[in-house]
Scaffold this motif. Structure first.
Motif, PDB file in Angstrom:
ATOM      1  N   ARG A 274       0.828  -1.196   0.000  1.00 44.74           N
ATOM      2  CA  ARG A 274       0.000   0.000   0.000  1.00 44.74           C
ATOM      3  C   ARG A 274       0.869   1.254   0.000  1.00 44.74           C
ATOM      4  N   ARG A 275       1.956   1.209   0.721  1.00 47.15           N
ATOM      5  CA  ARG A 275       2.867   2.365   0.796  1.00 47.15           C
ATOM      6  C   ARG A 275       3.443   2.693  -0.586  1.00 47.15           C
ATOM      7  N   LEU A 276       3.827   1.656  -1.315  1.00 47.64           N
ATOM      8  CA  LEU A 276       4.465   1.857  -2.620  1.00 47.64           C
ATOM      9  C   LEU A 276       3.467   2.049  -3.754  1.00 47.64           C
ATOM     10  N   GLY A 277       2.210   1.656  -3.525  1.00 46.87           N
ATOM     11  CA  GLY A 277       1.212   1.773  -4.580  1.00 46.87           C
ATOM     12  C   GLY A 277       1.288   0.670  -5.604  1.00 46.87           C
ATOM     13  N   HIS A 278       1.792  -0.515  -5.197  1.00 44.36           N
ATOM     14  CA  HIS A 278       1.816  -1.657  -6.106  1.00 44.36           C
ATOM     15  C   HIS A 278       0.398  -2.192  -6.294  1.00 44.36           C
ATOM     16  N   ALA A 279       0.111  -2.691  -7.502  1.00 52.69           N
ATOM     17  CA  ALA A 279      -1.213  -3.239  -7.770  1.00 52.69           C
ATOM     18  C   ALA A 279      -1.418  -4.586  -7.087  1.00 52.69           C
TER      19      ALA A 279
END
Length: 310
Positions: A274-279
């Motif tokens: 969630r922090r990195l914005g990975h799908a």
């Protein structure tokens, strides 16, 4: 019409209008500037193999174009294939093409590589080459901007392009609950906690020095009237500071370093995702594998020392 298409292909080329409309739709769909530039270049080169309209597009010119890329790195070949595939899907959707020729073209497999995080020491050296965390009052505003820009990438684990596109309105600096709203790939938005007190103090100093209360957070001109600093400009400045610090470090490694530090600290894969914005967690899982590799290297080193002493 797009100026690059006009200059390199000419408005009379049978594919010119369709390529221009495709790129316009990409931009309207919030595709990144980097993706649009890359796809534009790939498709212009592809157009050299197909001197007809999108309706006549077949497997033959696609294969000829991809054969031209055979000697390139797998990741580059995959992107070039993706550019043509994306255009073909668009053409089918807009009823410019009856059948998608990419259905008959094999995908390009890219071996998974572990991310290359930078050491905290190397990151600190580069940031220090820009300015101290407690800068002098006479530090030029553009140097202060650069220090905050690159430290934002590092402490948020964000992509450089995402940080270049931040606006002052994306900040929430309420005491002890500071956050930033980051606009990621595909129009996604994530909220990232700013939990480094020293960084928050530097950010507030930057806002105080610039007087920014709205608009782009990192501006192209030092008088504060320009638009957002471009990714290319940020990359150029980062390279300059790396040379000054005598450290060879890619700007994207700041993001890898942040993720690896979180994994090493015991933060869950889902929280890091969630922090990195990975799908998906599949991408984030690579950082856990990297952590295992670091542990393996330490074990091997210890065993070598033990054998040498024996």
């Amino acid at each position: 019409m797009d100026e690059t298409i006009q200059d390199q292909l000419g408005s009379g080329h049978p594919l010119a209008a369709a390529l221009d409309a495709f790129l316009t739709d990409l931009a309207n769909g919030n595709a990144s500037g980097h993706t649009i530039r890359a796809y534009r270049g790939d498709l212009l080169r592809f157009a050299a193999h197909h001197d007809a309209g999108p309706g006549e597009l077949t497997v033959t010119p696609v294969r000829a174009y991809l054969a031209e890329t055979a000697g390139l790195a797998p990741a580059t070949r995959k992107r070039k294939r993706a550019a043509v595939a994306s255009f073909c899907r668009w053409a089918v959707r807009h009823e410019l093409l009856d059948a998608n020729p990419m259905d008959h073209i094999d995908t390009v497999k890219v071996p998974k590589r572990l991310p290359r995080p930078a050491t905290a020491g190397d990151v600190a050296k580069i940031l220090a080459a820009i300015s101290p965390r407690r800068p002098r009052k006479d530090l030029p505003v553009d140097r202060l901007r650069d220090r905050v820009l690159f430290e934002t990438i590092y402490v948020c684990g964000a992509r450089a392009g995402e940080v270049c596109g931040l606006y002052v309105e994306d900040l929430d600096l309420r005491l002890d609950d500071e956050h930033v709203r980051i606009h990621g790939k595909g129009g996604t938005v994530r909220t990232v906690l700013l939990d480094d007190r020293g960084y928050v103090a530097l950010l507030k100093l930057y806002l105080q020095r610039t007087g920014y209360t709205a608009g782009p957070l990192f501006r192209a001109s030092i008088n504060g009237t320009g638009g957002p600093l471009s990714y290319d400009a940020a990359q150029h400045r980062w390279t300059h500071y790396c040379m000054a610090a005598d450290v060879d470090l890619d700007i994207h490694q700041l993001r890898h370093s942040h993720a690896t530090e979180l994994i090493n600290a015991g933060v869950s894969i889902e929280a890091v995702r969630r922090r990195l914005g990975h799908a998906s967690t599949e991408t984030t899982q690579l950082y856990a594998l990297l952590d295992d590799k670091v542990a393996d290297d330490e074990i091997r080193a210890a065993r070598r020392r033990s054998r040498a002493q024996g």
